[in-house]
Design an enzyme around this catalytic site. Structure first.
Site, PDB file in Angstrom:
ATOM      1  N   THR A  73     -13.141 -16.589   9.409  1.00 16.78           N
ATOM      2  CA  THR A  73     -13.104 -18.045  10.516  1.00 16.78           C
ATOM      3  C   THR A  73     -12.409 -19.567  10.043  1.00 16.78           C
ATOM      4  OG1 THR A  73     -14.016 -17.400  12.209  1.00 16.78           O
ATOM      5  CG2 THR A  73     -13.725 -19.417  12.716  1.00 16.78           C
ATOM      6  N   ASN A 152      -8.710  -6.691  15.824  1.00 19.44           N
ATOM      7  CA  ASN A 152      -9.848  -6.690  15.976  1.00 19.44           C
ATOM      8  C   ASN A 152     -10.374  -5.442  17.347  1.00 19.44           C
ATOM      9  OD1 ASN A 152      -8.811  -8.908  16.450  1.00 19.44           O
ATOM     10  ND2 ASN A 152     -11.210  -9.192  17.332  1.00 19.44           N
ATOM     11  N   GLN A 180      -9.743  -7.141   9.206  1.00 22.10           N
ATOM     12  CA  GLN A 180     -10.812  -6.385   9.348  1.00 22.10           C
ATOM     13  C   GLN A 180      -9.748  -4.969   8.111  1.00 22.10           C
ATOM     14  OE1 GLN A 180     -12.781  -5.219  11.774  1.00 22.10           O
ATOM     15  NE2 GLN A 180     -13.102  -6.739  12.526  1.00 22.10           N
ATOM     16  N   ALA A 201     -16.306 -11.941   3.780  1.00 21.89           N
ATOM     17  CA  ALA A 201     -17.403 -10.648   2.885  1.00 21.89           C
ATOM     18  C   ALA A 201     -18.149  -9.245   3.816  1.00 21.89           C
ATOM     19  CB  ALA A 201     -18.232 -10.781   1.965  1.00 21.89           C
ATOM     20  N   CYS A 338     -18.040 -12.129  27.189  1.00 20.12           N
ATOM     21  CA  CYS A 338     -18.969 -13.272  27.886  1.00 20.12           C
ATOM     22  C   CYS A 338     -19.498 -14.757  26.989  1.00 20.12           C
ATOM     23  CB  CYS A 338     -20.146 -12.534  28.236  1.00 20.12           C
ATOM     24  SG  CYS A 338     -19.922 -10.950  28.856  1.00 20.12           S
TER      25      CYS A 338
END
Ligand SMILES: *Cc1c(COP(=O)(O)O)cnc(C)c1O
Length: 401
Positions: A73, A152, A180, A201, A338
């Site tokens: 991220t 992903n 990924q 990682a 969710c």
């Protein structure tokens, strides 16, 4: 209780025993601050640079081209915000696809709110972007093209090399989120030609909380975190030596094991898909079956999404295929996430043309190092039962309406 079958390696992986063992001394004996010039500092500095070299080798980069971050991220944020930060008035337009990871998507959404222009190039129905559409999206204002290497959710591989070439033609930066793909596909930054590439990682048997941004030599970006000047001034903060060392070891293990892993996982994945499509009707397989990661399968089961009565507080209060499958002792991801606000359908599956209801019936299976043939067999045994039950219940629900 029986151990659950884990088919969610794209969410995260366990730390490899060799990786853990390598990390442990750096929590106590080898605790030094890498910025200290005494022996304890030197020990830490050497360990970090050794880890950096191992990560660089995995993607055929130079050691100096690796900037450690807190994960995928942050690497994605740094690539985008760092490019914006250095670009000044060169332009205010970014090109991405409509199947990017949230780390890219939301960063671009934020920039859009701040007055930036973002083009979300739609992928084709098979989950792969058309290179020419990327080219057509580029304007005089474009500063960056960012395209996910392997999605992903659906595992499809994008033509990143061709896109990097186009960026080069236009004299703009290219970035790819390869999180990924690392450890599951051969990545060579020299061959790819991208300016920046994100990795983390914990998706390939390393620890959580550590990743990196590859930045091609000569490509300048602005820092996002200011301070003591660590990581060539691009990412300040005292280095997490244990995590970096673990990341390096994971890279080393991946280089050694990857070919074997791919050879072992692809047939298992194919067996899973074949078993599902031949034993259950009303199934849609999502994404191109050739140009995809060897460990990923993503399928939608039609007519399963139940209405759940009662108050909605916890994630379990909403219908989720992941939760239903979990009752059968199998861990996999749903096609919808969710959140506090309810259930958000997967933007990736919507991009492929799935309906909201179809996304509710989606499952992503991602295989990894400890996936066995028995795991696949058990999944193939449980799935028809689950889908049958849900469809029966759904019929009842509709009848009683
Ligand atoms: C997991 C993931 C990320 C985020 O990485 P973190 O290290 O968890 O922050 C980014 N991009 C993709 C494609 C991912 O799968």
């Amino acid at each position: 209780m029986e151990k659950p079958v884990y088919l969610d390696y794209s969410a995260t992986t366990p730390v490899h025993p060799e990786v853990l063992e390598t990390m442990l001394p750096f929590f106590n004996e080898k605790f030094g601050n890498a910025s200290s010039i005494h022996a304890k500092g030197k020990e830490a500095r050497l360990a970090i640079e050794d880890a950096r070299q191992k990560v660089a080798r995995l993607i055929n980069a130079d050691t100096e081209e690796i900037i450690f971050t807190s994960g995928g991220t942050e690497a994605d944020n740094l690539a985008i915000m760092g490019t914006v930060g250095i670009s000044g008035d060169l332009g205010n337009h970014i090109v991405i696809t409509n199947i990017e990871h949230h780390a890219v998507f939301e960063t671009c959404n934020y920039l859009e709110k701040k007055g930036f222009d973002v083009t979300f190039v739609p992928v084709e129905p098979d989950g792969i972007v058309d290179v020419e559409k990327v080219r057509e999206a580029i304007t005089d204002e474009t500063i960056l093209v960012s395209v996910i290497y392997a999605n992903n959710e659906i595992g499809t591989l994008q033509p990143v090399k061709e896109i990097a070439n186009i960026a080069l033609e236009f004299g703009i930066y290219s970035h790819t989120d390869a999180v990924q793909a690392i450890g599951r596909s051969h990545i060579d930054v020299e061959e790819l030609g991208v300016d920046m590439l994100s990795l983390t990682a914990h998706k390939f048997y390393g620890p959580k909380g550590i990743g990196a941004l590859y930045i091609r030599q000569g490509s300048q970006i602005a820092p996002m975190i200011y301070g003591g000047g660590q990581e060539r001034g691009i990412r300040s903060g005292t280095e997490s030596v244990p995590l970096m060392v673990g990341f390096g070891k994971a890279a080393e293990v991946a280089m050694k094991d990857m070919d074997e892993e791919i050879k072992r996982l692809k047939p298992l994945r194919d067996k899973l898909v074949k078993g599902i499509t031949s034993n259950i009707d009303g199934v849609i397989v999502n994404g191109n079956m050739e140009k995809r990661l060897p460990n990923n399968a993503n399928v939608c089961f039609e007519g399963v999404a139940l209405e759940k009565p009662g108050p909605k507080e916890k994630p379990e209060d909403y219908f989720s295929m992941s939760w239903e499958l979990n009752k059968h002792g199998i861990c996999a991801s749903a096609g919808a996430a969710c959140t506090a606000a309810g259930v958000t359908p997967s933007h990736v599956l919507i991009a492929l043309g799935r309906t909201v209801e179809q996304t509710q019936g989606a499952l992503r299976f991602s295989l990894g190092k400890w996936t066995t043939e028995e795991d696949i067999d058990k999944t193939l045994e449980e799935l028809p039962r689950l889908v049958d039950r849900l469809r029966q219940e759904k019929k009842e629900q509709l009848k009683n309406k």
